[in-house]
Design an enzyme around this catalytic site. Structure first.
Site, PDB file in Angstrom:
ATOM      1  N   GLY A 255       0.732  -1.118   0.109  1.00  0.00           N
ATOM      2  CA  GLY A 255      -0.028   0.006  -0.063  1.00  0.00           C
ATOM      3  C   GLY A 255       0.840   1.272   0.100  1.00  0.00           C
ATOM      4  O   GLY A 255       2.077   1.044   0.185  1.00  0.00           O
ATOM      5  N   CYS A 282       5.590  -5.675   1.635  1.00  0.00           N
ATOM      6  CA  CYS A 282       6.078  -4.303   1.643  1.00  0.00           C
ATOM      7  C   CYS A 282       5.417  -3.567   2.582  1.00  0.00           C
ATOM      8  O   CYS A 282       5.878  -3.617   3.731  1.00  0.00           O
ATOM      9  CB  CYS A 282       5.362  -3.915   0.129  1.00  0.00           C
ATOM     10  SG  CYS A 282       5.907  -2.164  -0.584  1.00  0.00           S
ATOM     11  N   LEU A 283       4.194  -2.680   2.355  1.00  0.00           N
ATOM     12  CA  LEU A 283       3.697  -1.900   3.548  1.00  0.00           C
ATOM     13  C   LEU A 283       3.122  -2.796   4.578  1.00  0.00           C
ATOM     14  O   LEU A 283       3.444  -2.431   5.883  1.00  0.00           O
ATOM     15  CB  LEU A 283       2.417  -1.095   3.140  1.00  0.00           C
ATOM     16  CG  LEU A 283       1.602  -0.044   4.212  1.00  0.00           C
ATOM     17  CD1 LEU A 283       2.585   0.986   4.716  1.00  0.00           C
ATOM     18  CD2 LEU A 283       0.489   0.192   3.745  1.00  0.00           C
ATOM     19  N   GLN A 286       6.236  -3.328   7.067  1.00  0.00           N
ATOM     20  CA  GLN A 286       6.442  -2.388   7.799  1.00  0.00           C
ATOM     21  C   GLN A 286       5.224  -2.389   8.994  1.00  0.00           C
ATOM     22  O   GLN A 286       5.565  -2.014  10.375  1.00  0.00           O
ATOM     23  CB  GLN A 286       6.182  -0.956   7.042  1.00  0.00           C
ATOM     24  CG  GLN A 286       7.471  -0.826   6.124  1.00  0.00           C
ATOM     25  CD  GLN A 286       7.053   0.190   4.945  1.00  0.00           C
ATOM     26  OE1 GLN A 286       6.111   1.190   5.114  1.00  0.00           O
ATOM     27  NE2 GLN A 286       7.752   0.220   4.011  1.00  0.00           N
ATOM     28  N   PHE A 327       9.845   4.046   2.632  1.00  0.00           N
ATOM     29  CA  PHE A 327       9.898   4.067   4.115  1.00  0.00           C
ATOM     30  C   PHE A 327      10.398   2.495   4.381  1.00  0.00           C
ATOM     31  O   PHE A 327      10.534   1.583   3.563  1.00  0.00           O
ATOM     32  CB  PHE A 327       8.816   4.147   4.747  1.00  0.00           C
ATOM     33  CG  PHE A 327       7.868   5.451   4.640  1.00  0.00           C
ATOM     34  CD1 PHE A 327       8.201   6.478   5.890  1.00  0.00           C
ATOM     35  CD2 PHE A 327       7.104   5.886   3.718  1.00  0.00           C
ATOM     36  CE1 PHE A 327       7.611   7.692   5.789  1.00  0.00           C
ATOM     37  CE2 PHE A 327       6.641   7.196   3.495  1.00  0.00           C
ATOM     38  CZ  PHE A 327       6.740   8.081   4.461  1.00  0.00           C
ATOM     39  N   HIS A 366       8.394  -7.439  -3.170  1.00  0.00           N
ATOM     40  CA  HIS A 366       7.131  -7.958  -3.879  1.00  0.00           C
ATOM     41  C   HIS A 366       7.533  -9.278  -4.475  1.00  0.00           C
ATOM     42  O   HIS A 366       7.767  -9.398  -5.766  1.00  0.00           O
ATOM     43  CB  HIS A 366       6.489  -7.093  -5.027  1.00  0.00           C
ATOM     44  CG  HIS A 366       5.974  -5.899  -4.384  1.00  0.00           C
ATOM     45  ND1 HIS A 366       4.423  -5.796  -4.267  1.00  0.00           N
ATOM     46  CD2 HIS A 366       6.390  -4.570  -4.062  1.00  0.00           C
ATOM     47  CE1 HIS A 366       4.056  -4.648  -3.860  1.00  0.00           C
ATOM     48  NE2 HIS A 366       5.227  -3.902  -3.763  1.00  0.00           N
ATOM     49  N   GLU A 368       5.090 -11.469  -5.430  1.00  0.00           N
ATOM     50  CA  GLU A 368       4.302 -11.790  -6.715  1.00  0.00           C
ATOM     51  C   GLU A 368       4.877 -11.267  -8.082  1.00  0.00           C
ATOM     52  O   GLU A 368       4.580 -11.483  -8.864  1.00  0.00           O
ATOM     53  CB  GLU A 368       2.909 -11.246  -6.258  1.00  0.00           C
ATOM     54  CG  GLU A 368       2.714  -9.951  -6.647  1.00  0.00           C
ATOM     55  CD  GLU A 368       3.430  -8.915  -5.588  1.00  0.00           C
ATOM     56  OE1 GLU A 368       3.368  -7.751  -6.032  1.00  0.00           O
ATOM     57  OE2 GLU A 368       4.123  -9.158  -4.879  1.00  0.00           O
TER      58      GLU A 368
END
Length: 394
Positions: A255, A282-283, A286, A327, A366, A368
């Site tokens: 995201g 990813c997000l 975090q 980030f 990622h 995927e």
């Protein structure tokens, strides 16, 4: 083979440091603000355009020729575009591919995406690398340099803003789409792909609930093709509501933006860890880390591209990965419950963690890979093994 005849007009990109680039418009016209970043991928521009993680950003492609294989209805990663703008050196006048259904410029115009072409993208990327990602204004309406720079300086930063609210779904959804034929063949070399998935009763499948913070569609395709029942829920769904769905495991999606303001997600994830297997990308990586007590920080210019090197700390194998984030999880005061599993080889930042006491792990990239290398597909298999272990015998 088709020629693009999309008309263009003068356009400018102004950065908050006072730099202005002049070129021609591509796609929609008007004026937009966003954080100016760059992506080093040579292909995959349509997946980039439809990746919700780019919400609020003006994306610059480092590869000089974009649009040469056209666009199609298959390679989209979301039903609509989310990025603020798109910057390239040259648009290929000819697009040729057996799957091509149209030209890039026409696609941008249809989806109301402002583009800029004909500037020195090398100079722009070098400035971002030296000065860091910064706010910018892309305009075909206002061509006054002083005015544009003032607007760029006034544009809000992504830091501290909840961008997920703009891209996450509004309601729960059952997911049934699977991987395309060619990807499924590649994945099947090192994983279990259920070829007779349509014959399985949903009640017999492991149930994966995906918390959608702006998820790319190739992620649930992977999960479904491995024989799972997949339910997608908005990213602000509570742990109690997720557990009422009786998940075998929970997936935390990618995201956009800063993960720290998403306190609703921190709370939900904290209450899910230890109850079911959890896998984040990813997000999601975090957010899992924040839920465990870690901190995050903003990278100078981020990691965006399909050629990012990551090392698996345990196996010492190197994976070439697709990444898109600004980030990262901070090494300082990393909670004892988290163990670093992967690191980015360019800057040694954390690229993966796992929980020491619960079945929960995540990566900052990622696996995927739409578009990108397939080196990291094994992570879906790792999650599948956790689902199989957690699935009640029936």
């Amino acid at each position: 083979m088709t020629h693009s005849n999309q008309a263009s007009k003068p356009a400018k990109l102004a950065l908050q440091d006072g730099t202005v680039y002049t070129g021609r418009s591509l796609g929609a016209t008007g004026e937009v603000a966003g954080e100016v970043v760059f992506n080093t991928s040579m292909t995959g521009y349509q997946e980039i355009l439809t990746d919700p993680s780019y919400c609020g950003q003006i994306v610059t492609m480092t590869y000089p020729e974009i649009g040469n294989y056209g666009v199609n209805s298959i390679d989209v990663e979301r039903h609509q575009t989310s990025l603020a703008g798109f910057v390239i050196r040259n648009e290929s006048r000819i697009h040729s591919n057996y799957r091509s259904e149209g030209a890039l410029a026409e696609y941008l115009a249809k989806n109301n995406v402002m583009g800029l072409m004909g500037i020195d993208t090398r100079a722009l990327v070098r400035r971002i690398r030296s000065e860091g990602a910064m706010q910018g204004i892309l305009s075909t309406d206002d061509l006054d340099d002083e005015s544009l720079v003032a607007k760029a300086k006034a544009a809000p930063s992504l830091v501290g803003r909840d961008m997920v609210q703009q891209v996450m779904p509004s309601q729960q959804e059952k997911w049934t789409n699977e991987l395309d034929e060619w990807t499924a063949v590649e994945v099947a070399r090192g994983a279990t792909i259920v070829t007779n998935a349509d014959d399985l009763d949903d009640a017999d499948r492991p149930h994966v609930v995906c918390m959608d913070f702006g998820m790319k569609w190739n992620i649930p395709r992977h999960l479904r093709s491995r024989g799972n029942r997949v339910t997608i829920v908005p990213g602000n769904t509570s742990a109690d509501d997720i557990l009422r769905l009786e998940p075998t495991g929970v997936f935390l999606s990618n995201g956009p933006g800063d993960p720290e303001p998403l306190t609703y997600a921190h709370e939900s994830i904290s209450n899910l860890i230890g109850k079911v297997p959890v896998f984040g990308i990813c997000l999601g990586h975090q957010l899992l880390s924040l839920a465990c007590g870690a901190k995050t920080f903003k990278l100078k210019f981020g990691h965006r591209g399909a050629n990012q090197p990551v090392i698996n700390v345990k196996t010492e194998k190197v994976e070439i990965t697709t990444q898109n984030h600004g980030f990262a999880v901070d090494d300082k005061d990393l909670p004892d419950c988290l163990e670093v599993t992967h690191r980015h080889l360019n800057d040694d930042t954390i690229a993966g963690v796992r929980h020491r006491d619960a079945d929960a792990f995540a990566v900052q990239y990622h696996p995927e890979a739409a578009a990108g290398p397939h080196d990291s597909h094994y992570l879906f298999q790792q999650f599948q093994e956790s689902l199989s272990a957690a699935q009640p015998a029936g």
